[in-house]
Design a protein around this motif. Structure first.
Motif, PDB file in Angstrom:
ATOM      1  N   ASP A  44      16.368  -8.291  -3.461  1.00  0.00           N
ATOM      2  CA  ASP A  44      16.038  -6.920  -3.063  1.00  0.00           C
ATOM      3  C   ASP A  44      15.721  -6.052  -4.277  1.00  0.00           C
ATOM      4  O   ASP A  44      15.919  -4.847  -4.261  1.00  0.00           O
ATOM      5  CB  ASP A  44      17.177  -6.294  -2.251  1.00  0.00           C
ATOM      6  CG  ASP A  44      18.497  -6.252  -3.026  1.00  0.00           C
ATOM      7  OD1 ASP A  44      18.549  -6.776  -4.162  1.00  0.00           O
ATOM      8  OD2 ASP A  44      19.482  -5.694  -2.503  1.00  0.00           O
ATOM      9  N   ASN A  80       9.671  -6.531  -7.572  1.00  0.00           N
ATOM     10  CA  ASN A  80       8.493  -6.667  -6.726  1.00  0.00           C
ATOM     11  C   ASN A  80       7.634  -7.825  -7.231  1.00  0.00           C
ATOM     12  O   ASN A  80       7.347  -7.930  -8.420  1.00  0.00           O
ATOM     13  CB  ASN A  80       7.689  -5.371  -6.740  1.00  0.00           C
ATOM     14  CG  ASN A  80       6.943  -5.126  -5.448  1.00  0.00           C
ATOM     15  OD1 ASN A  80       7.509  -5.277  -4.360  1.00  0.00           O
ATOM     16  ND2 ASN A  80       5.685  -4.763  -5.533  1.00  0.00           N
ATOM     17  N   ASN A 135       1.904  -5.049  -0.573  1.00  0.00           N
ATOM     18  CA  ASN A 135       0.988  -4.939   0.571  1.00  0.00           C
ATOM     19  C   ASN A 135       0.554  -6.307   1.108  1.00  0.00           C
ATOM     20  O   ASN A 135      -0.629  -6.636   1.137  1.00  0.00           O
ATOM     21  CB  ASN A 135      -0.245  -4.118   0.175  1.00  0.00           C
ATOM     22  CG  ASN A 135       0.116  -2.728  -0.320  1.00  0.00           C
ATOM     23  OD1 ASN A 135       0.973  -2.069   0.262  1.00  0.00           O
ATOM     24  ND2 ASN A 135      -0.527  -2.295  -1.391  1.00  0.00           N
ATOM     25  N   GLY A 141       5.242  -5.270  10.365  1.00  0.00           N
ATOM     26  CA  GLY A 141       6.479  -4.949  11.064  1.00  0.00           C
ATOM     27  C   GLY A 141       7.661  -5.797  10.659  1.00  0.00           C
ATOM     28  O   GLY A 141       8.810  -5.389  10.844  1.00  0.00           O
ATOM     29  N   SER A 160      14.299  -5.918  10.581  1.00  0.00           N
ATOM     30  CA  SER A 160      13.500  -5.394  11.684  1.00  0.00           C
ATOM     31  C   SER A 160      13.885  -6.087  12.990  1.00  0.00           C
ATOM     32  O   SER A 160      14.517  -7.148  12.979  1.00  0.00           O
ATOM     33  CB  SER A 160      12.010  -5.581  11.389  1.00  0.00           C
ATOM     34  OG  SER A 160      11.723  -6.931  11.075  1.00  0.00           O
ATOM     35  N   SER A 176      10.340  -7.006   8.294  1.00  0.00           N
ATOM     36  CA  SER A 176      10.920  -6.403   7.085  1.00  0.00           C
ATOM     37  C   SER A 176      12.393  -6.767   6.946  1.00  0.00           C
ATOM     38  O   SER A 176      13.055  -7.127   7.922  1.00  0.00           O
ATOM     39  CB  SER A 176      10.772  -4.873   7.129  1.00  0.00           C
ATOM     40  OG  SER A 176      11.114  -4.294   5.890  1.00  0.00           O
ATOM     41  N   ASN A 177      12.875  -6.675   5.700  1.00  0.00           N
ATOM     42  CA  ASN A 177      14.268  -6.967   5.364  1.00  0.00           C
ATOM     43  C   ASN A 177      14.654  -8.368   5.815  1.00  0.00           C
ATOM     44  O   ASN A 177      15.632  -8.585   6.530  1.00  0.00           O
ATOM     45  CB  ASN A 177      15.203  -5.934   5.987  1.00  0.00           C
ATOM     46  CG  ASN A 177      14.960  -4.525   5.481  1.00  0.00           C
ATOM     47  OD1 ASN A 177      13.817  -4.067   5.418  1.00  0.00           O
ATOM     48  ND2 ASN A 177      16.023  -3.821   5.120  1.00  0.00           N
ATOM     49  N   TYR A 186       1.205  -7.556   4.249  1.00  0.00           N
ATOM     50  CA  TYR A 186       1.082  -7.667   5.695  1.00  0.00           C
ATOM     51  C   TYR A 186      -0.315  -8.114   6.132  1.00  0.00           C
ATOM     52  O   TYR A 186      -1.332  -7.544   5.719  1.00  0.00           O
ATOM     53  CB  TYR A 186       1.400  -6.345   6.371  1.00  0.00           C
ATOM     54  CG  TYR A 186       2.865  -6.001   6.470  1.00  0.00           C
ATOM     55  CD1 TYR A 186       3.853  -6.982   6.505  1.00  0.00           C
ATOM     56  CD2 TYR A 186       3.279  -4.667   6.549  1.00  0.00           C
ATOM     57  CE1 TYR A 186       5.196  -6.655   6.601  1.00  0.00           C
ATOM     58  CE2 TYR A 186       4.621  -4.330   6.656  1.00  0.00           C
ATOM     59  CZ  TYR A 186       5.576  -5.325   6.681  1.00  0.00           C
ATOM     60  OH  TYR A 186       6.918  -4.993   6.775  1.00  0.00           O
ATOM     61  N   TYR A 213      10.128  -6.459   2.114  1.00  0.00           N
ATOM     62  CA  TYR A 213      10.641  -5.136   2.434  1.00  0.00           C
ATOM     63  C   TYR A 213       9.451  -4.188   2.576  1.00  0.00           C
ATOM     64  O   TYR A 213       8.717  -3.964   1.603  1.00  0.00           O
ATOM     65  CB  TYR A 213      11.576  -4.618   1.334  1.00  0.00           C
ATOM     66  CG  TYR A 213      12.917  -5.318   1.269  1.00  0.00           C
ATOM     67  CD1 TYR A 213      13.981  -4.909   2.073  1.00  0.00           C
ATOM     68  CD2 TYR A 213      13.124  -6.382   0.394  1.00  0.00           C
ATOM     69  CE1 TYR A 213      15.209  -5.544   2.013  1.00  0.00           C
ATOM     70  CE2 TYR A 213      14.356  -7.026   0.330  1.00  0.00           C
ATOM     71  CZ  TYR A 213      15.395  -6.605   1.132  1.00  0.00           C
ATOM     72  OH  TYR A 213      16.618  -7.235   1.074  1.00  0.00           O
ATOM     73  N   ASP A 214       9.243  -3.689   3.782  1.00  0.00           N
ATOM     74  CA  ASP A 214       8.168  -2.720   4.038  1.00  0.00           C
ATOM     75  C   ASP A 214       6.826  -3.196   3.485  1.00  0.00           C
ATOM     76  O   ASP A 214       6.076  -2.414   2.884  1.00  0.00           O
ATOM     77  CB  ASP A 214       8.528  -1.358   3.429  1.00  0.00           C
ATOM     78  CG  ASP A 214       9.790  -0.774   4.048  1.00  0.00           C
ATOM     79  OD1 ASP A 214       9.982  -0.942   5.276  1.00  0.00           O
ATOM     80  OD2 ASP A 214      10.601  -0.182   3.315  1.00  0.00           O
ATOM     81  N   GLY A 215       6.536  -4.469   3.661  1.00  0.00           N
ATOM     82  CA  GLY A 215       5.233  -4.994   3.273  1.00  0.00           C
ATOM     83  C   GLY A 215       5.126  -5.482   1.850  1.00  0.00           C
ATOM     84  O   GLY A 215       4.053  -5.925   1.423  1.00  0.00           O
ATOM     85  N   ASN A 216       6.207  -5.432   1.089  1.00  0.00           N
ATOM     86  CA  ASN A 216       6.198  -5.893  -0.295  1.00  0.00           C
ATOM     87  C   ASN A 216       7.062  -7.144  -0.452  1.00  0.00           C
ATOM     88  O   ASN A 216       8.204  -7.175   0.017  1.00  0.00           O
ATOM     89  CB  ASN A 216       6.716  -4.803  -1.239  1.00  0.00           C
ATOM     90  CG  ASN A 216       5.855  -3.560  -1.198  1.00  0.00           C
ATOM     91  OD1 ASN A 216       4.627  -3.643  -1.196  1.00  0.00           O
ATOM     92  ND2 ASN A 216       6.479  -2.394  -1.139  1.00  0.00           N
TER      93      ASN A 216
END
Length: 214
Positions: free
Chosen positions: A140, A143, A147, A106, A199, A108-109, A149, A132-135
């Motif tokens: 920004d 990568n 994954n 949850g 988030s 993120s950012n 989280y 960002y979204d688990g990465n």
């Protein structure tokens, strides 16, 4: 006699491989540990314990902040943060940050780790590792690890002032090589520092935080 020599050479070669492998998986090999001194930055209208906790038994720091929180200082116009600001400010040499870290689902950012200090390309930092979204990403864009989280992993970040080189290692493996953004002095930060689109709640755990130099 020849067979004995072959056996000895084989053992020696295996020993060398073990040593090389150990160094390859340990970015701190050959570095000198430094004392860790730091301050915690948190929303100025709250108590430190409202957004930060430290478990001495496991050497674990827990940072969290909400997108509705105020900055860390009345005069600041920056976004919400709860961060460790390492006091070891440096202007030359090679320096390294090392720690285990885990990001709950949850979040993120948000920036999780920084090499603070920079003057080029509109940056006041030379590195930000964000999620960002688990990465896990470099700012920004690039990568670094997917994954993340709910998973503990080991992070090492090195900065060579002379070459401007920054390297990021994940679990002992080189994951990113980049350059700093100039500047005259730098220091490490870790925790949660909201970014655009953050988030509602942002949190991260860091344990066994270490600082090195050479």
């Amino acid at each position: 006699m020849r067979q004995s020599v072959k056996i000895f050479l084989g053992i020696l070669a295996s020993f060398k491989l073990l040593i090389v492998g150990a160094y390859a998986d340990d970015p701190t090999a050959g570095w000198k540990p430094q004392a860790l001194h730091y301050a915690i930055q948190f929303p100025y209208d709250l108590k430190q314990t409202d957004r930060y906790s430290f478990d001495t038994n496991t050497d674990t720091h827990h940072f969290w902040v909400f997108n509705s929180d105020l900055p860390h200082a009345k005069i600041s116009r920056t976004l919400p943060r709860t961060e460790m600001r390492v006091d070891d400010e440096y202007t030359s040499g090679q320096h390294q940050f090392a720690a285990d870290m885990m990001v709950p689902p949850g979040t993120s950012n948000v920036s999780l780790m920084q090499v603070f200090g920079g003057s080029l390309r509109g940056h006041s930092t030379s590195l930000q590792l964000r999620v960002y979204d688990g990465n896990l990403q470099h700012y920004d864009d690039t990568n670094v690890l997917a994954n993340i989280y709910g998973k503990w992993f080991h992070l090492n970040v090195t900065h060579d002032v002379a070459t401007h080189g920054i390297q990021v290692f994940i679990d002992g493996k080189l994951a990113l090589t980049t350059e700093d953004n100039g500047g005259k002095s730098w220091y490490f930060k870790c925790g949660v520092y909201g970014q655009e689109g953050m988030s509602r709640k942002m949190e991260v755990y860091f344990r066994n935080i270490k600082i090195y130099s050479k």
